[in-house]
Scaffold this motif. Structure first.
Motif, mmCIF file in Angstrom:
data_model
loop_
_atom_site.group_PDB
_atom_site.id
_atom_site.type_symbol
_atom_site.label_atom_id
_atom_site.label_comp_id
_atom_site.label_asym_id
_atom_site.label_seq_id
_atom_site.Cartn_x
_atom_site.Cartn_y
_atom_site.Cartn_z
ATOM 1 N N ASP A 66 29.068 7.872 32.030
ATOM 2 C CA ASP A 66 29.048 9.326 32.170
ATOM 3 C C ASP A 66 27.869 9.966 31.450
ATOM 4 O OD1 ASP A 66 30.133 8.622 29.712
ATOM 5 O OD2 ASP A 66 31.425 10.363 29.595
ATOM 6 N N GLY A 67 27.453 9.403 30.305
ATOM 7 C CA GLY A 67 26.308 9.964 29.590
ATOM 8 C C GLY A 67 25.018 9.822 30.376
ATOM 9 N N SER A 68 24.819 8.648 30.966
ATOM 10 C CA SER A 68 23.616 8.407 31.765
ATOM 11 C C SER A 68 23.583 9.296 32.991
ATOM 12 C CB SER A 68 23.562 6.937 32.195
ATOM 13 O OG SER A 68 23.564 6.084 31.078
ATOM 14 N N LEU A 69 24.731 9.467 33.633
ATOM 15 C CA LEU A 69 24.789 10.279 34.848
ATOM 16 C C LEU A 69 24.642 11.767 34.532
ATOM 17 C CD1 LEU A 69 27.669 8.407 36.702
ATOM 18 C CD2 LEU A 69 25.204 8.150 36.987
ATOM 19 N N THR A 70 25.154 12.192 33.387
ATOM 20 C CA THR A 70 24.962 13.583 32.967
ATOM 21 C C THR A 70 23.488 13.860 32.734
ATOM 22 O OG1 THR A 70 27.150 13.661 31.932
ATOM 23 C CG2 THR A 70 25.543 15.307 31.224
ATOM 24 N N GLY A 71 22.807 12.913 32.069
ATOM 25 C CA GLY A 71 21.373 13.071 31.836
ATOM 26 C C GLY A 71 20.600 13.175 33.127
ATOM 27 N N ALA A 72 21.004 12.411 34.124
ATOM 28 C CA ALA A 72 20.321 12.453 35.417
ATOM 29 C C ALA A 72 20.500 13.802 36.087
ATOM 30 C CB ALA A 72 20.862 11.341 36.317
ATOM 31 N N ASP A 73 21.707 14.367 36.006
ATOM 32 C CA ASP A 73 21.946 15.659 36.641
ATOM 33 C C ASP A 73 21.205 16.784 35.923
ATOM 34 O OD1 ASP A 73 23.639 16.791 38.897
ATOM 35 O OD2 ASP A 73 24.134 18.156 37.254
ATOM 36 N N VAL A 74 21.110 16.689 34.608
ATOM 37 C CA VAL A 74 20.311 17.663 33.846
ATOM 38 C C VAL A 74 18.851 17.589 34.297
ATOM 39 C CG1 VAL A 74 19.395 18.217 31.568
ATOM 40 C CG2 VAL A 74 21.831 17.704 31.841
ATOM 41 N N PHE A 75 18.361 16.382 34.476
ATOM 42 C CA PHE A 75 16.990 16.164 34.931
ATOM 43 C C PHE A 75 16.763 16.843 36.278
ATOM 44 C CE2 PHE A 75 13.729 12.733 36.254
ATOM 45 C CZ PHE A 75 12.688 13.446 35.676
ATOM 46 N N ARG A 76 17.750 16.707 37.168
ATOM 47 C CA ARG A 76 17.618 17.319 38.481
ATOM 48 C C ARG A 76 17.606 18.851 38.377
ATOM 49 N NH1 ARG A 76 21.795 17.545 43.660
ATOM 50 N NH2 ARG A 76 20.329 18.596 45.028
ATOM 51 N N SER A 77 18.486 19.386 37.548
ATOM 52 C CA SER A 77 18.580 20.841 37.436
ATOM 53 C C SER A 77 17.288 21.435 36.877
ATOM 54 C CB SER A 77 19.771 21.236 36.558
ATOM 55 O OG SER A 77 19.581 20.806 35.221
ATOM 56 N N VAL A 100 32.263 13.834 36.011
ATOM 57 C CA VAL A 100 31.940 13.762 34.581
ATOM 58 C C VAL A 100 32.825 14.715 33.789
ATOM 59 C CG1 VAL A 100 30.150 14.226 32.861
ATOM 60 C CG2 VAL A 100 29.583 12.966 34.953
ATOM 61 N N GLU A 101 33.016 15.906 34.322
ATOM 62 C CA GLU A 101 33.869 16.893 33.634
ATOM 63 C C GLU A 101 35.298 16.387 33.495
ATOM 64 O OE1 GLU A 101 33.527 20.445 35.901
ATOM 65 O OE2 GLU A 101 31.393 20.743 35.441
ATOM 66 N N LEU A 102 35.836 15.804 34.569
ATOM 67 C CA LEU A 102 37.194 15.267 34.506
ATOM 68 C C LEU A 102 37.287 14.119 33.507
ATOM 69 C CD1 LEU A 102 38.177 15.292 38.298
ATOM 70 C CD2 LEU A 102 39.107 16.752 36.483
ATOM 71 N N THR A 103 36.224 13.332 33.438
ATOM 72 C CA THR A 103 36.192 12.230 32.474
ATOM 73 C C THR A 103 36.238 12.760 31.056
ATOM 74 O OG1 THR A 103 34.924 10.872 34.034
ATOM 75 C CG2 THR A 103 34.892 10.201 31.718
ATOM 76 N N HIS A 104 35.461 13.795 30.791
ATOM 77 C CA HIS A 104 35.471 14.403 29.457
ATOM 78 C C HIS A 104 36.816 15.067 29.162
ATOM 79 C CE1 HIS A 104 30.776 14.713 29.501
ATOM 80 N NE2 HIS A 104 31.226 13.491 29.303
ATOM 81 N N ASP A 105 37.483 15.528 30.229
ATOM 82 C CA ASP A 105 38.797 16.149 30.042
ATOM 83 C C ASP A 105 39.824 15.162 29.499
ATOM 84 O OD1 ASP A 105 37.888 18.588 30.862
ATOM 85 O OD2 ASP A 105 38.714 18.477 32.889
ATOM 86 N N VAL A 106 39.644 13.876 29.801
ATOM 87 C CA VAL A 106 40.571 12.876 29.280
ATOM 88 C C VAL A 106 40.491 12.830 27.763
ATOM 89 C CG1 VAL A 106 41.195 10.434 29.238
ATOM 90 C CG2 VAL A 106 40.442 11.475 31.381
ATOM 91 N N ALA A 107 39.254 12.739 27.250
ATOM 92 C CA ALA A 107 39.073 12.707 25.795
ATOM 93 C C ALA A 107 39.582 13.998 25.157
ATOM 94 C CB ALA A 107 37.599 12.493 25.471
ATOM 95 N N LYS A 108 39.361 15.109 25.865
ATOM 96 C CA LYS A 108 39.835 16.389 25.344
ATOM 97 C C LYS A 108 41.363 16.425 25.299
ATOM 98 C CE LYS A 108 39.666 21.382 26.272
ATOM 99 N NZ LYS A 108 39.220 22.433 27.229
#
Length: 948
Positions: free
Chosen positions: A281-292, A515-523
């Motif tokens: 999820d961290g790698s994929l979040t970084g990729a989406d930030v890069f795109r934005s 990614v958001e749903l994944t982070h929701d698990v930890a939350k």
């Protein structure tokens, strides 16, 4: 008409009603297409049919496959006017032909309208075939003689020759080639290399240039040699290699804008505007930030003079596609992630090994596995190894005094006769107060309170290592292909997609939502909302946790039924041995005992039942059965009503007062279920609930996507083929023809073909002809001509055992060798019964546990009403408990759901003659085998040789 995986899989044609369905099927049959998936007498009787046109049996240069279905929601295409140039039609199916007169004759014979726009070149030497026709659904078909298969292996630019597809949309070509980069990031995961291999080869097959970014995001920032163009051979041999060959590394510079600015410049300088990222999820979040940020980065690069205005205009948008490579299986919106199953293999291998020494010394072992926020590995390992207790972050122990609960479970198991204790703890395990539960603390509790000689084993990074399991190779391959497709259909307005799996199908969904749903698990865990944390996992996670608890932990009379509802249930094995049979029996026995039932084991199948070989099973009797292959009860192919007297079966069921029967086995078990259900009117003792749990390496039982043993078999075949390929590679120019099991089903050959990188496969659904063998010889010659003289590769061909009585494994090998003009040697390997495997795979053990518990629940459901009625009325329990047709069923898997399918509902979708379902969900994977091996892609040297 909707295209599925252009140039790869098949055309999907949607008829809106039965009349259209029949007409369309007849139209394509007239062109030479054949039904290939079990329709009886070549009659169109279902709502779905697969049609295939073999190149060697037509004027085509390559095979074409069509899937025709009835879809009442489909929109009917309008017929284009005849006075309009049909060449202007925006899309269609292009069939490459060599004999236009034959095609014209077939079309005229059917009264089909067509437009012939063929022409001859100026020097009258070359005829350009171009004929347009409509099928009954008004789909455009273009017959042409333009090359459809330029060489992928050739180093020359193939763009000028057109996109290399056997079947392709007749749309205007892109003005420039798509350039795609692929990188792996975060923790390495087995299966990343197969994913990269699939992206590279499928990308090339789509006419794209594919680049590999070495060392993850660090390579993106560094640029230069770390962004390398890949060719077909670059990924040769990667299927069996664990980890990631292109590397992964932590990259602090990429977390800053300047680093991402440099990465953008490096991509633009290489002409790349699409990026496929395989990571967590961290790698994929970084990729989406890069795109934005991409438009701003491009603008800044232009203003600073680091790229030209033309480059800025060309590369205005960045396409990002995510693949989840994570051994933790911690990403939401997908049932499974690349690498998780292989990691589970490593854990189970270790725990199985630890178990033998624990048994020898009567010790306790506490095994720590990975999983900071996800307990998937720990839970599945607990199920697959029969661990006494499991600690996971999503479901902490319900009691604050969990130490006493754990000790109570371990002590009960010891008192029942168990000599070893195994506790599995995820590294992120916590109690209800969010306090970490550590392995060393558990060890101290077991030692101090129970006096057990306890050891701690932290598996660490061994869980990431080793060659990918068959499941991960297949998963990574089909997801890698879908990732390229996602790139090609992406638009600037499309959210970055994540490629996942749901219900046994590849899915594409919004990356950041996952990614958001994944982070929701930890939350949710941090907020002590453990119910929410479980909901956010894949749908079967919670059910598998309950199955584990019910069959292992809750042996404390908390689940016991009232005495009048307690039954006598029997388990029997039928057919050939299959991995998972014993695991299913263990779960059924222990869960049944926990419910208060008397559990009976029937030895040696139905002949054993007739002889009265019935024994009451105890909790300790099935201890250790989870990891045992074969059949501890014994099994054979004898079926009641055929080779076993039905009257004697009924007699023994009544003599032993069996009130529910669980049959574990393959197609023979299904036949037994059908015969028992049909004989109920004659024998009252057969009027009991009966369920069939599918277990066969062939995976040919109707009513389920997977049978127990099929995954074990795939791993056995994959391991054997890896060894065979190593031998072939060492011998350089050698082709092995490997015979695999499967009966009349091509499942094992298809899936193993993907997992092993087989050159091609021969399966009953397609048959085998001399023309096909000649085509394969030419393909192999082309490959060996393209190989470097001193670096030739070994290759394999997989043959299903029943594909042909004429073309045996030895005959095929001899043909390949003799017709190969000494370019390569050929050998055979008949894998035989080693395909049944030794130790069952973790996936088969897990499926066995889940399905076995459902089987016991099924038997209860269809008998309790009668039992309750007898209890209320004070009457004896009748011999005849139920005659409901729904009470004789196959308990199987459909996607991620457990289903109950009655015999009458399954017969219409079963090919009884060929002993398999009429449908085959796995057949859509079939073209991947040939495409990713480069079949049909000839080099110039091979073309010259073959024309001589």
């Amino acid at each position: 008409m909707r295209k599925i995986s252009q140039g790869l899989s098949h055309f999907l044609l949607n008829a809106t009603n039965t009349e259209q369905f029949v007409k369309t099927a007849q139209f394509y049959k007239a062109l030479g297409f054949q039904e290939i998936l079990g329709q009886n007498d070549n009659a169109i009787t279902s709502e779905k049919v697969w049609l295939k046109l073999h190149a060697e049996e037509s004027s085509l240069t390559s095979d074409v496959t069509i899937k025709l279905v009835i879809d009442t929601s489909a929109v009917q295409r309008e017929q284009p006017p005849q006075d309009v140039d049909w060449a202007l039609h925006t899309s269609g199916m292009v069939l490459t032909v060599t004999d236009i007169d034959t095609i014209k004759g077939q079309l005229k014979e059917q009264g089909v309208l067509f437009q012939d726009q063929s022409s001859t070149s100026a020097n009258d030497r070359i005829q350009l075939i171009e004929l347009y026709a409509l099928d009954p659904l008004n789909n455009m078909i273009v017959f042409a003689n333009k090359p459809a298969f330029p060489s992928l292996l050739d180093k020359h630019d193939i763009l000028s020759q057109g996109a290399p597809t056997a079947v392709k949309a007749a749309s205007q070509p892109s003005p420039k080639r798509k350039k795609i980069a692929v990188l792996t990031s975060g923790g390495d995961a087995p299966g990343m290399n197969p994913a990269v291999r699939a992206v590279v080869r499928y990308g090339i097959s789509k006419g794209c240039e594919v680049f590999a970014v070495y060392e993850g995001y660090q390579g993106l920032v560094d640029g230069g040699e770390r962004i390398r163009k890949m060719d077909w051979k670059s990924v040769r041999g990667w299927l069996a290699v664990g980890g990631t060959t292109i590397g992964t590394a932590r990259c602090m510079p990429f977390k800053k804008r300047e680093g991402r600015l440099q990465a953008a410049q490096n991509l633009v300088s290489n002409g790349i505007d699409s990026l496929i990222v395989c990571g967590g999820d961290g790698s994929l979040t970084g990729a989406d930030v890069f795109r934005s940020e991409w438009p701003g980065l491009i603008n800044e690069l232009k203003e600073s003079g680091r790229i030209t205005a033309e480059q800025a205009n060309t590369y205005q948008h960045l396409t990002i596609v995510g693949l989840v490579g994570s051994i933790d299986n911690d990403m939401s919106s997908t049932d499974i992630t690349i690498g998780a199953v292989t990691s589970l293999h490593r854990i189970c291998e270790s725990v199985d090994s630890i178990g033998t020494t624990a048994l020898s010394h009567s010790r306790a072992f506490v095994v720590e596995v990975m999983g900071r926020h996800c307990g998937w590995l720990a839970l599945m390992a607990g199920i697959a190894t029969g661990a006494d207790f499991v600690f996971i972050p999503e479901r902490p122990p319900t009691s604050d005094d969990w130490e006493s609960v754990m000790c109570s479970v371990a002590q009960r198991h010891r008192q029942l006769g168990k000599r070893k204790t195994v506790i599995i703890v995820a590294e992120g395990a916590i109690d209800r107060s969010l306090k970490p539960i550590k392995a060393e603390y558990i060890k101290d509790i077991l030692s101090d309170r129970l006096g057990l000689d306890t050891r701690v084993t932290t598996l660490g990074h061994t869980q990431r290592g080793g060659s990918p399991a068959a499941f991960d190779r297949i998963l990574a391959t089909i997801q890698g292909v879908e990732a390229v497709e996602a790139v090609l259909r992406s638009t600037p307005d499309t959210p970055s997609p994540l490629i996942g799996m749901s219900n046994n199908h590849v899915t594409t969904g919004p990356l950041m939502k996952a990614v958001e749903l994944t982070h929701d698990v930890a939350k949710a865990i941090s907020e002590k909302d453990f119910a929410r944390a479980m909901e956010l996992r894949d749908p079967q996670f919670s059910e598998e946790f309950d199955a584990y608890s019910a069959s292992t932990i809750l042996d404390d009379h908390s689940m016991i039924l009232p005495e009048h509802q307690q039954m006598r249930l029997a388990v029997i094995h039928v057919g050939a041995p299959a991995g998972g049979m014993n695991a299913a029996t263990r779960t059924a026995v222990r869960y049944g005992l926990n419910r208060g039932h008397t559990m009976l084991g029937i030895y040696n199948g139905f002949p054993g039942l007739v002889r009265g070989s019935v024994e009451e099973m105890s909790w300790i009797k099935v201890d250790g059965w989870t990891s045992r292959g074969g059949s501890e009860l014994g099994t054979n192919r004898a079926v009641p009503g055929e080779s076993v007297d039905m009257g004697m079966v009924a007699y023994q069921l009544q003599q032993n007062n069996i009130q529910g029967l669980m049959i574990i086995g393959g197609f023979e078990a299904f036949t037994a279920l059908r015969n028992l259900e049909e004989a109920r009117d004659k024998y009252p003792s057969l009027c009991i609930p009966i369920c069939h749990l599918p277990a066969t390496v062939s995976n040919n039982v109707p009513g389920t996507d997977y049978s127990l043993g099929s995954d074990t078999s795939l791993n056995a075949i994959t391991d054997a083929c890896d060894s065979i390929l190593q031998s072939a590679r060492s011998s350089r120019r050698r082709v092995f023809v490997v015979e695999v099991q499967g009966g009349r089903s091509g499942y094992l050959a298809v899936e193993a073909g993907i997992a092993t990188g087989a050159n091609t496969i021969y399966i009953p659904e397609e048959g085998l002809s001399l023309a096909r063998l000649q085509s394969d010889v030419r393909h192999l010659m082309a490959l060996y001509l393209d190989d470097d003289a001193d670096r030739s590769e070994g290759r394999i061909v997989l043959r299903n055992e029943t594909v042909s009585k004429t073309y045996t494994t030895d005959v095929i090998s001899s043909i390949l060798k003799d017709e190969g003009h000494a370019l390569f040697d050929s050998r055979t390997a008949v894998l035989g019964h080693l395909q049944q495997g030794n130790t069952p795979s973790p996936m088969d053990r897990i499926r066995a546990t889940r399905l076995a518990m459902r089987c016991v629940c099924f038997l209860e459901k269809h008998a309790l009403a009668v039992l309750d009625n007898a209890y209320r009325n004070g009457t004896p329990i009748p011999v005849e408990l139920t005659k409901d047709v729904e009470s004789a069923a196959v308990i199987g898997l459909s996607g991620n759901q457990v289903t109950h399918r009655s015999v009458p509902s399954l017969l219409p979708v079963t090919d009884l003659k060929n002993r398999k379902p009429k449908d085959a969900w796995w057949y859509e994977h079939r073209p991947l085998v040939d495409l990713l091996s480069g079949r049909g892609l000839f080099t110039k040297q091979a073309q010259e040789l073959l024309s001589e």
